[in-house]
Design a protein around this motif. Structure first.
Motif: not given
Length: 327
Positions: A213-228
């Motif tokens: 769960t935590f790992n998924k949350g961190l991955r989503l945050i990082v992906e949001s940076f890369l997308k933005r």
């Protein structure tokens, strides 16, 4: 000032925001510019580098003096607590010249004390503008010998360096205000509690619902940076932080959760310090109107303007070069 002291004492670089070969001194267009100015100074000059950092410009001056067999005295002052002699990356020639320089830390330009009419030249590259420039200009004028020079390279709001720094600030602030670091700390805290419970294996932790769960949350945050942040310039800044964060996550499995938390804290602090340095840089940069006012004040003090042009490095605007002579 802590964010600058931290940089000078831990970066191993001679100058600010240095990367690669530039970390061990100036070369190319920068060296050529300063050597041309140094050629105008007397053989017995006393030179002060303002905002010296770890001494990149002071070293360049001392190297010039040694090359010409001059008897220059070179002093470098900085508001931060500096320890340039801790730099271990210089070659033998540079080390020999470096040891001749006098460095004085915890000294603000606007409050420096040199005898009247005692200095041949004050020099500065990306240092003077961080001070209270009007007060500093008066200090310089008082301490300069007649016909002495003030040679400055300063940040401007339209330079490539400052434009890029504004992008970096935007990205750093987005990352620092996100849940990235706090969530990572929570992850490793949960891991610590998990491993303390009946001594399960690390393998079980990586399969646990909590970790996933935590790992998924961190991955989503990082992906949001890369997308933005997907422009070429933005990618340079965001990928630098993401790569450092990913490295911690990758190697954390071989170390204790406490150690991983320490790494996360250090990364967050370093990013925060970096952002504070960027803010200082942007705040210190001269606008067009501020440049005109600075020259006007210099002329009132009876300085003569020898040179005032964009400072070009590899054909890019890197700031403002200004040379004044005390009449």
């Amino acid at each position: 000032m802590k964010h600058w002291t931290n940089y000078w004492q831990t970066s191993g670089a001679l100058n600010s925001f240095a990367e690669g070969s530039s970390a061990v001194g100036y070369s190319g267009d920068v060296k050529e510019f300063w050597f041309k100015l140094f050629s105008q100074l007397p053989e017995d000059s006393r030179i002060v580098d303002l905002g010296t950092g770890n001494g990149a410009l002071a070293l360049l001056a001392q190297l010039y003096s040694d090359k010409k067999s001059f008897d220059w005295t070179v002093v470098g002052i900085d508001a931060a607590k500096i320890d340039p002699f801790g730099i271990k990356t210089l070659n033998e020639e540079k080390q020999k010249s470096f040891k001749k320089i006098e460095f004085v830390g915890s000294t603000f330009i606007e409050s420096m004390e040199f005898p009247d009419d005692s200095i041949s030249a004050f020099i500065s590259q990306f240092g003077f503008e961080y001070s209270e420039t009007e007060k500093s200009l008066n200090k310089v004028h008082k301490s300069l010998r007649p016909k002495g020079k003030l040679c400055l390279v300063m940040h401007t709001d339209d330079s490539e360096i400052v434009i890029e720094s504004k992008t970096g600030m935007k990205i750093n602030e987005t990352i620092l205000s996100s849940a990235l670091f706090s969530l990572a700390r929570q992850l490793f805290t949960e891991e610590q509690e998990f491993l303390n419970n009946d001594n399960p294996s690390r393998g079980e932790w990586f399969k646990s619902e909590i970790f996933l769960t935590f790992n998924k949350g961190l991955r989503l945050i990082v992906e949001s940076f890369l997308k933005r942040f997907n422009s070429k310039l933005e990618k340079v800044w965001v990928e630098d932080v993401v790569s450092a964060f990913a490295d911690i996550m990758k190697k954390s499995g071989d170390y204790s959760p406490e150690t991983a938390i320490e790494w996360i804290n250090n990364l967050e602090e370093n990013l925060s310090f970096h952002n504070l340095r960027l803010k200082d840089q942007v705040k210190a940069s001269f606008t067009k109107d501020e440049k005109e006012l600075f020259i006007k004040n210099a002329v009132k003090l009876n300085f003569k303007v020898d040179y005032s042009e964009d400072f070009l490095v590899e054909h890019q605007n890197a700031g403002w070069a200004l040379v004044l002579t005390k009449n």
